[in-house]
Design an enzyme around this catalytic site. Sequence first.
Site, PDB file in Angstrom:
ATOM      1  N   GLU A  72     110.126  17.294  34.444  1.00  0.00           N
ATOM      2  CA  GLU A  72     108.780  17.515  34.976  1.00  0.00           C
ATOM      3  C   GLU A  72     107.984  16.237  34.787  1.00  0.00           C
ATOM      4  O   GLU A  72     108.322  15.406  33.949  1.00  0.00           O
ATOM      5  CB  GLU A  72     108.062  18.641  34.207  1.00  0.00           C
ATOM      6  CG  GLU A  72     108.656  20.024  34.430  1.00  0.00           C
ATOM      7  CD  GLU A  72     107.929  21.094  33.610  1.00  0.00           C
ATOM      8  OE1 GLU A  72     106.993  20.747  32.850  1.00  0.00           O
ATOM      9  OE2 GLU A  72     108.318  22.264  33.732  1.00  0.00           O
ATOM     10  N   ASN A  73     106.903  16.114  35.556  1.00  0.00           N
ATOM     11  CA  ASN A  73     105.931  15.069  35.264  1.00  0.00           C
ATOM     12  C   ASN A  73     104.852  15.649  34.356  1.00  0.00           C
ATOM     13  O   ASN A  73     104.562  16.848  34.416  1.00  0.00           O
ATOM     14  CB  ASN A  73     105.325  14.505  36.548  1.00  0.00           C
ATOM     15  CG  ASN A  73     104.874  15.588  37.513  1.00  0.00           C
ATOM     16  OD1 ASN A  73     105.592  16.559  37.742  1.00  0.00           O
ATOM     17  ND2 ASN A  73     103.691  15.422  38.069  1.00  0.00           N
ATOM     18  N   THR A  81     109.607  16.611  29.835  1.00  0.00           N
ATOM     19  CA  THR A  81     108.525  16.190  30.713  1.00  0.00           C
ATOM     20  C   THR A  81     108.260  14.690  30.604  1.00  0.00           C
ATOM     21  O   THR A  81     109.043  13.952  30.020  1.00  0.00           O
ATOM     22  CB  THR A  81     107.267  17.037  30.423  1.00  0.00           C
ATOM     23  OG1 THR A  81     106.239  16.651  31.316  1.00  0.00           O
ATOM     24  CG2 THR A  81     106.807  16.856  29.008  1.00  0.00           C
ATOM     25  N   GLU A 138     105.385  25.291  25.756  1.00  0.00           N
ATOM     26  CA  GLU A 138     106.327  24.348  25.158  1.00  0.00           C
ATOM     27  C   GLU A 138     106.709  24.769  23.740  1.00  0.00           C
ATOM     28  O   GLU A 138     105.863  25.283  22.999  1.00  0.00           O
ATOM     29  CB  GLU A 138     105.699  22.948  25.144  1.00  0.00           C
ATOM     30  CG  GLU A 138     105.438  22.426  26.545  1.00  0.00           C
ATOM     31  CD  GLU A 138     104.453  21.270  26.600  1.00  0.00           C
ATOM     32  OE1 GLU A 138     104.507  20.506  27.575  1.00  0.00           O
ATOM     33  OE2 GLU A 138     103.618  21.125  25.686  1.00  0.00           O
ATOM     34  N   HIS A 160     101.926  32.458  26.113  1.00  0.00           N
ATOM     35  CA  HIS A 160     100.867  31.637  25.520  1.00  0.00           C
ATOM     36  C   HIS A 160      99.588  31.825  26.322  1.00  0.00           C
ATOM     37  O   HIS A 160      99.589  32.389  27.407  1.00  0.00           O
ATOM     38  CB  HIS A 160     101.281  30.165  25.521  1.00  0.00           C
ATOM     39  CG  HIS A 160     101.608  29.625  26.871  1.00  0.00           C
ATOM     40  ND1 HIS A 160     102.801  29.895  27.511  1.00  0.00           N
ATOM     41  CD2 HIS A 160     100.899  28.856  27.730  1.00  0.00           C
ATOM     42  CE1 HIS A 160     102.808  29.299  28.699  1.00  0.00           C
ATOM     43  NE2 HIS A 160     101.664  28.664  28.861  1.00  0.00           N
TER      44      HIS A 160
END
Length: 785
Positions: free
Chosen positions: A394-395, A357, A198, A116
């Site tokens: 993940e954050n 996430t 994503e 991407h």
Amino acid sequence: MNSGRRLVKKAVMLLLSFVMLLGTLLGVSPAKTEAAVANDFQASVMGPLTQVTDWDAFKNQLRTLKSNGVYAITTDVWWGLVESAGDNQFDWTYYKNYGNAVREAGLKWVPILSTHKCGGNVGDDCNIPLPSWLWSKGTADEMQFKSETGYVNNEAISPFWSGIGTQYSELYGSFADNFASYKDIIPKIYLSGGPSGELRFPSYYPAAGWSYPSRGKFQVYTDTAKAAFRTAMLAKYGSLSGVNSAWGTALTGAEQILPPGDGDGFYTNGGYTSAYGKDFLRWYQGVLENHLGVIAAAAHQKLDPVFGVRIGAKVSGVHWQMTSPTMPHSAEQAAGYYDYNALIQKFKDANLDLTFTCLEMYDNSASPNYSAPSTLVDTVSSIANSKGVRLNGENALPASGTGAFSKIEEKITHFGYNGFTLLRLANVVNADGSVTGEMANFKNYVVKYAAPVDPVHNLVTVYYKKGFATPYMHYRPAGGSWTTVPGVKMTDAEVQGYAKATIDIGSATQLEVAFNDGAGQWDSNATKNYFFNVGTWTYTPGTNGAAGTIASGAPSGGGTGNSVTVYYKKGFATPYIHYRPAGGSWTTAPGVKMADAEVQGYAKATIDIGSATQLEVAFNDGAGQWDSNATKNYFFNVGTWTYTPGTNGAAGSIASGAPSGGGTGNSVTVYYKKGFATPYIHYRPAGGSWTTVPGVKMADAEVQGYAKATIDIGSATQLEVAFNNGAGQWDSNATKNYFFNVGTWTYTPGTNGAAGSITQGAPQVALTDIDPSGQAGVLTWLAAA
Ligand SMILES: [Ca+2]
């Protein structure tokens, strides 16, 4: 309004309890009785989006991660950087430098094959578009996304373009070819499934006019996308009249089968609950599911044979508008998330790990955000647990303070996460390598759960060209302590005229050396020490007391010559290989005893034939019995071969490559840290039959202190194992079996009958202490010195 919200919440709760109940009933859920991460849990950190220019400063930052218990750094490997010059014109230089820096710091490296664009999304501080030549491979209508409002987006290639599988496959294949030698530091690989890496549609793109917390826009308004929807609905219902009957419509032409014309109205008028709406939303998500299947197949084909590690992909935490009374879940649905159960099932089917996430976020269900990230994490994690899909967290935004980090701790421990990756390096390490104020939180709430990693064993091998007849090496690891003068005596190398020593320098990255003759005479008039990086080097002394020179690699005639590897299918229980390089001298009969191979039922030898191009071989049992009635020698070209003896004295056969382990199925390799001196592996493929107790004796691994077995599990995807010592004593008080997915794993027994732990990949010892003759390795020599 209020009651509507409560209803949705209630429905989510009900779904949750149902999922948890289902897991319990089926007995498949790894749901924990006590809160715990998975036993192979590791904490990682995302590398910066911008390119590294100061490698020394970067290595300092990485060493800070390592010394604070971080396992790996994840890195976007930008397609727009590596294949920018033209189709299949790859340049991997930058990422090889990157991998070298990670290795030198003692960290692991998790590449994200980022197909991407970098730039344009929240938190992006870079601008790396996709390769420009790409857009000439198809039409814009096929290759780009188009939104409800006509915005054309090229952050990632549209899944509707038929060339996507080929391009991704070429990229993955070139990565595998170029990074095979980095296998030791790559424990996992991520794929990018779409924008921001994503698996989603680009529904919330600021440049398209989106701002938080609006729902975003559907993205299937190219002619190609509309045609795909039409085709799918006609296929589902057989005809236009079938469609009309299902939807209660009176369409007069197939061209009227279209995605929603008014996205807001689709919700406010209730269209999303209609048969049409459900069909559309299901199909829209299905586009992502198909895409995931395409990229997973390409990745498994290209990456599995080289790396044998877990592959993962990422789902975005679209947490806003979830509880909106008028447009519930509209932001998730525009991104492509309509049915998380089906979405995560696709991860399971595609044999991918799931990264999710926003683990640090709290629910804030009030208008206008209607944001419920914590609830969303619970939903997605529960489904993944119930399906046995491995989870990495993940954050979503830079995590700050104990509130954010304790929320992460709650999620990773409640749902048995296998890993957590912190966004991003700068959040915990400053540019000068010092820690930021957040590192303590990261350690206290996340890193402390990480499985212990074996200490690093960096090895330096030095060949010394004589020179002194009996050379000694006085040395220290960079920054460490010197040996006692005169140091260690070097042993004769396998190459005539050279001595050799291999030194374990632990986590140091350089070896400092002064050579001498053991009797007070020093190299180069004692004026100079020499520095060797991790790896293999050849040192040639200067003449008349001048300084010597260092060349990379073993001396020619040694390890850099042509090499032939032969796997021998037993056959003789203890086979010997009597050989000569073509045109050269034979070994003394019976030749060299072959070591047990890493594949059950095989022995193996790797032979350096110098500049010869063929190896001539006669196999025997070391006791006078020869293969094929002693009538035939075998010839092997440079490379790897598998030899299978004939029956009743007939000639054997030779196949190219290493043995597959007995079949073409899925393969699991288990390293066993001793533990039992002669461990046995009693096993079955998931759902299959157990071996007869005690199972199979594990062969010594190529890594000191470990045994190893590679088991073909056919089409099964997991191996169930109970370890024992072959004499009735079982691991962990016989209370626990272990499950290994396809790939390579290292098992470390627990102490005092406690359960053992499993980490991904081969043990963390450099693989240079291999001794194909099956005799003691160089580390043994070190111990004796
Ligand atoms: Ca290509």
